[in-house]
Each structure stands twice: as structure tokens, then as C-alpha cells.
Scaffold this motif. Structure first.
Motif, PDB file in Angstrom:
ATOM      1  N   ASN A   1      14.291 -13.733 -15.657  1.00 34.23           N
ATOM      2  CA  ASN A   1      14.893 -12.330 -16.899  1.00 34.23           C
ATOM      3  C   ASN A   1      16.402 -12.298 -15.789  1.00 34.23           C
ATOM      4  O   ASN A   1      17.033 -12.116 -16.730  1.00 34.23           O
ATOM      5  CB  ASN A   1      14.271 -11.652 -15.679  1.00 34.23           C
TER       6      ASN A   1
ATOM      7  N   ARG B   1      15.541  -2.609 -19.532  1.00 32.39           N
ATOM      8  CA  ARG B   1      15.413  -4.143 -19.944  1.00 32.39           C
ATOM      9  C   ARG B   1      16.563  -4.981 -20.330  1.00 32.39           C
ATOM     10  O   ARG B   1      16.675  -6.287 -20.543  1.00 32.39           O
ATOM     11  CB  ARG B   1      14.425  -4.598 -21.273  1.00 32.39           C
TER      12      ARG B   1
ATOM     13  N   ASP C   1      21.624 -10.501 -16.041  1.00 26.29           N
ATOM     14  CA  ASP C   1      20.094 -10.517 -17.027  1.00 26.29           C
ATOM     15  C   ASP C   1      20.784 -11.527 -17.977  1.00 26.29           C
ATOM     16  O   ASP C   1      21.443 -11.301 -19.204  1.00 26.29           O
ATOM     17  CB  ASP C   1      20.764  -9.423 -17.277  1.00 26.29           C
TER      18      ASP C   1
ATOM     19  N   HIS D   1      11.563  -6.448 -17.152  1.00 21.21           N
ATOM     20  CA  HIS D   1      12.351  -6.205 -16.919  1.00 21.21           C
ATOM     21  C   HIS D   1      13.214  -7.183 -19.100  1.00 21.21           C
ATOM     22  O   HIS D   1      13.801  -7.211 -18.806  1.00 21.21           O
ATOM     23  CB  HIS D   1      13.611  -6.234 -16.218  1.00 21.21           C
ATOM     24  N   MET D   2      12.149  -7.563 -19.207  1.00 21.05           N
ATOM     25  CA  MET D   2      12.410  -8.770 -20.601  1.00 21.05           C
ATOM     26  C   MET D   2      11.439  -7.994 -21.596  1.00 21.05           C
ATOM     27  O   MET D   2      10.397  -7.473 -21.229  1.00 21.05           O
ATOM     28  CB  MET D   2      11.762 -10.197 -19.556  1.00 21.05           C
TER      29      MET D   2
HETATM   30 CA    CA Z   1      16.302  -8.357 -19.126  1.00 26.46          CA
END
Ligand code: CA
Ligand code: ARE
Length: 428
Positions: free
Chosen positions: A55, A112, A121, A155-156
Motif C-alpha cells: 500500500n 484509501r 501512499d 487502505h487499497m
Molecule cells: Ca492507499
């Protein structure tokens, strides 16, 4: 993979969660050593699962050179070991938080597209990033790795993960995998009914961690009357063929992600009951935790003078020393893994629970009983064919006779390991 090195924090365990490149150098060793380990494990039927951090890269502010010689600069978003440069990270305008960090779990784009605890990120929508990640995963597959945990999958975007996985080849028959085998994948999604992202969004990309299970199991071990409600679909828990379950993990055993209401090795008697119940119960795919002792929640594993990870000491009785807990070698836990394998594919039946003791059968292959206070004496339906079975937990020191009516007198008198597990074909 290569990760940040943090001497000023005494090389905390979590430095591994800040990737620098996908070269297989880490505090654990070199690419050659890793390949050798996987090869030797596959040769004896032990599979390897990699914790894949895809991520993000390092945190902002992290600058240095990693174990394989790759440099990193978090603020500049510069990771020449991949290489990744600033254009490969999520554009600022896609993150709706004021400080750029994940700070509102109620908003999907916040979770995300923003930086998780300041970690740079990756922009998973880009073909370049998807290809770089797939290259990392394909290298692992070539080496014989059987599966991955996708760190911070919450978080993806699920579509980005699906695309990355679509580029991964089948597992190699040269390492003993049947032709057409796919990488085993479980997504780390902490869903405790506390935000916009839910586990069911990841059913197409593999299994999902079920953190509500840790809480429910802890409540059930504290009050056996609650064990019957362990799997609660009304509460949003993952469907049976997608749930990845565990009593505790490396985060929640030390107050990091998803902590609170969790049983750990620090209370061994309760821990053994929790793992026993999980492994006896048919729900989900079960993971057994194996830990090292710690007093400080940041401290890394037992180490040598140069801070490299120390070898695991195996004592004469098969337990571990040198600071390693090795829950997987504890008698109850090792035996219950055998039970789970022996009864695989069967349903839970003949469920009985009086609030102080609990018992159930697994089809006509196994029967399990456990007494919170250390003792019980009950005649119960076992679902098993008539015959004499032995309790694998006490290494067959006691026998249990199942009558032609399928019933047996179940007696427990063992405070530390108050468990009976019998199964068809199981011996000491
Ligand atoms: Ca992310
Ligand atoms: C460290 C420092 C930070 C610093 C950062 C960057 O502690 O202060 O800002 O570095 O320099 C682990 C550690 C972190 C560590 C990180 C990087 O736990 O402390 O940060 O490594 O070194 C959320 C996520 C979930 C995540 C947990 C921890 O959703 O994905 O937080 N779990 C995984 C791993 C962790 C790892 C990471 C992700 C990062 O298992 O070990 O972090 O790769 C509610 C929400 C959850 C949320 C939870 C905690 O329950 O529902 O979603 O989990 O709160 O915030």
C-alpha cells in the motif's frame, strides 16, 4: 523486502512495515538465504506466506540506505531500488483530509487515498505501480512462496489489488504445487463495525482478516455462555469461506491495530482454551500465532549483539527458549491442529453448553469438550461410531468409550489443559 533501518528506536519490529524496495534483503537476511529457506521448507511440506506491504513505502521524513544498499527518501518520494518517484504516489487532490493523513475512517477516500500514519501512499491505479508490485509477487512465486498477507489492504482499492493479482502467475510445479495452483491471499482489513470499509468488499481478492472474531472469542472464553454466538453474521462477520481467523496477531497482542478484548500468550491458560476452541470450530481459515516475549510494545525480536535476529533455541522438551514463545509448540495447540486436520470438511453438530463447559462433534469424525473451571462429568452425544477413542490432548493417557447410541461419559480433571479431543484414526 528492503525496509527502513531505525537504530535510534532500537530497531523496532515495525521498521519492516516501511518498504524501501522489493529486493529481498531485510533484518532477517539475504535473498539467497530466503530462497534457501523456502526451498528447504517446501521439500518437507511446510509452506511459506509472505507479509506483503504494497500500500505504501516508508514514512515521510525517513532517509537512509537499506540492507541491500538501496537508498530512500520519504519526503522526496524517492526509492531508486524499485524505482519509484513522486509521480507514483497518490495525488494530494484525491485525499480529502486536511493534513494528508488517514484521519476519518468513515470516509472511504480518506482511508484509501491518504497517508496511513504518515506512510507514503502508492498510487495503485497506475499501470507502472501495478506492474512493479506484480513483479515483486512473481519473484516470490518463482522462489516457491505459497501465499501472501496483503498488509493494509483496507487502505487499497479492491480493484487495484485485483488488477495486481491478475498479473501473478500460477505456483511452480517445480516446488511441488499441483499444476494450476494460485497464490493464497488474505487481505488485512480491520473491520470492527467502525468505519466505511467492510470485509465483504474483498471477497473477490481472497480471504479477509476477521478481527471481530478475536473480540467474540475473548468474550466467550471469559463467559462460556457467549461461545455459542461466536460467529455472528448479523454483526457483519465475514462469510465462512472468506473468514481468516486468529486469536491474536502481531498488532493486537501489543496494543497496535485492532487491539482491546484480545487474549494472548501472556495468560497461557485462557490462551490455550481460546486456540483450542478456534481450532475445534469449523468457521473460517485458522491461523496460529507464534510470538516472542516483550515488555515494551515497540521492541523487536530476540537479537544478537549486532541487532540481527537471534536463532530460536529449542529446549530438550521441544519448547522454545531464548525469548521465543513458540505457541505453535505448546501441547494443546499442536494437538488441536492435528484435530482440525483430522475433522476437516465436517460440520459442527451435537452442540452442548451449560455455561461452564462446552462440547460439540465434528460430523462423525471428531468430538471436542472443554471445561472452564478445569473439571466436568457429563454423558453427551458424540456423533461418533461406537468404540474406544483416546484423548489426544493428554497423549492418549485416558480413553473414552462411545456406546452404540453414540453417547459417551466425558470427564475432565485438568486445570491447566481442561480439554478433551477425540477423533477417528487419531492416536498419541
Ligand atoms: Ca492507499
Ligand atoms: C510507525 C510509527 C508511526 C509513524 C510511522 C511512519 O509508529 O508513529 O508515523 O511509523 O513513520 C506498523 C505499526 C505502526 C508503524 C508502521 C510503520 O503498527 O506503528 O508506524 O508499522 O512502521 C490501522 C490500519 C491497519 C494497520 C494498523 C496498525 O488499518 O492496516 O492501523 N495494520 C498493518 C500492520 C501494522 C503496520 C501497518 C499496517 C503499516 O499490521 O503492523 O503498522 O504497514 C481502528 C481501524 C483500523 C486501524 C486501527 C489502528 O481499529 O478500524 O483500520 O488499523 O484503528 O489505527
Amino acid at each position: 523486502m528492503e525496509h527502513v533501518i531505525l537504530p535510534n528506536d532500537n530497531y523496532p519490529w515495525w521498521q519492516r512495515y516501511q518498504p524501501v524496495s522489493y529486493q529481498l534483503y531485510s533484518r532477517s537476511g539475504t535473498p539467497e538465504q530466503f530462497a534457501d529457506m523456502v526451498r528447504r521448507c517446501n521439500a518437507v511440506g511446510v509452506r511459506t506466506y509472505v507479509d506483503a506491504v504494497i500500500n505504501h513505502m516508508t514514512g515521510l521524513g525517513r532517509v537512509g540506505v537499506s540492507y541491500g544498499g538501496s537508498s530512500y527518501n520519504g519526503d522526496a518520494h524517492d526509492f531508486p531500488g524499485v524505482p519509484y518517484t513522486a509521480e507514483h504516489f497518490t495525488p494530494k487532490n484525491l485525499c480529502p483530509s486536511s493534513d494528508g493523513n488517514v484521519n476519518n475512517y468513515a470516509v472511504e477516500e480518506n482511508v484509501r487515498n491518504c497517508y496511513l500514519v504518515g506512510l507514503t501512499d502508492l498510487y495503485g491505479a497506475l499501470d507502472y505501480v501495478r506492474n512493479a508490485v506484480a513483479g515483486y509477487l512473481n519473484n516470490l512465486v518463482d522462489l516457491g512462496v505459497a501465499g501472501i498477507r496483503i498488509d493494509a489492504a483496507k487502505h487499497m482499492w479492491p480493484a487495484d489489488i485485483a488488477n495486481m493479482l491478475s498479473r501473478v502467475k500460477d505456483l511452480p510445479t517445480s516446488h511441488g504445487f499441483p499444476a494450476g495452483s494460485k497464490l493464497f491471499v488474505y487481505n488485512e482489513v480491520i473491520d470492527r463495525n467502525d468505519g466505511a470499509v467492510t470485509v465483504d468488499e474483498y471477497y473477490d481478492t481472497g480471504m479477509v482478516t476477521e478481527f471481530r472474531y478475536c473480540m467474540k472469542l475473548a468474550w466467550g472464553i471469559a463467559d462460556y455462555g457467549q461461545l455459542g454466538g461466536l460467529v455472528d453474521y448479523g454483526w457483519g462477520m465475514a462469510r465462512d469461506d472468506r473468514a481468516f481467523v486468529f486469536v491474536d496477531n502481531h498488532d493486537n497482542q501489543r496494543g497496535h491495530g485492532g487491539a482491546g478484548d484480545v487474549i494472548t500468550h501472556k495468560t497461557p491458560r485462557e490462551y490455550k482454551q481460546a486456540v483450542a476452541y478456534m481450532t475445534a470450530h469449523p468457521y473460517g481459515f485458522a491461523q496460529v500465532m507464534s510470538s516472542y516475549y516483550f515488555t515494551n510494545t515497540d521492541e523487536g525480536p530476540p537479537h544478537n549483539a549486532d541487532w540481527s535476529t537471534a536463532d530460536v533455541v529449542i529446549n530438550a522438551d521441544g519448547s522454545c527458549g531464548g525469548g521465543w514463545v513458540c505457541e505453535h509448540r505448546w501441547n494443546v495447540i499442536a494437538k488441536m491442529v492435528r484435530f482440525r486436520n483430522a475433522v476437516a470438511g465436517t460440520a459442527m453438530e451435537n452442540y452442548w453448553n451449560n455455561g461452564g463447559a462446552v462440547a460439540f462433534s465434528r460430523g462423525n469424525k471428531g468430538f471436542f469438550a472443554m471445561a472452564k473451571g478445569g473439571s466436568m462429568d457429563q454423558t453427551l452425544s458424540t456423533g461418533l461410531p461406537a468404540g474406544t477413542y483416546c484423548n489426544i490432548i493428554d497423549s492418549c493417557a485416558t480413553n473414552i468409550n462411545v456406546g452404540s447410541d453414540g453417547k459417551a461419559r466425558i470427564q475432565i480433571n485438568n486445570y491447566e489443559e481442561p480439554i478433551v479431543a477425540i477423533c477417528v484414526g487419531c492416536t498419541a
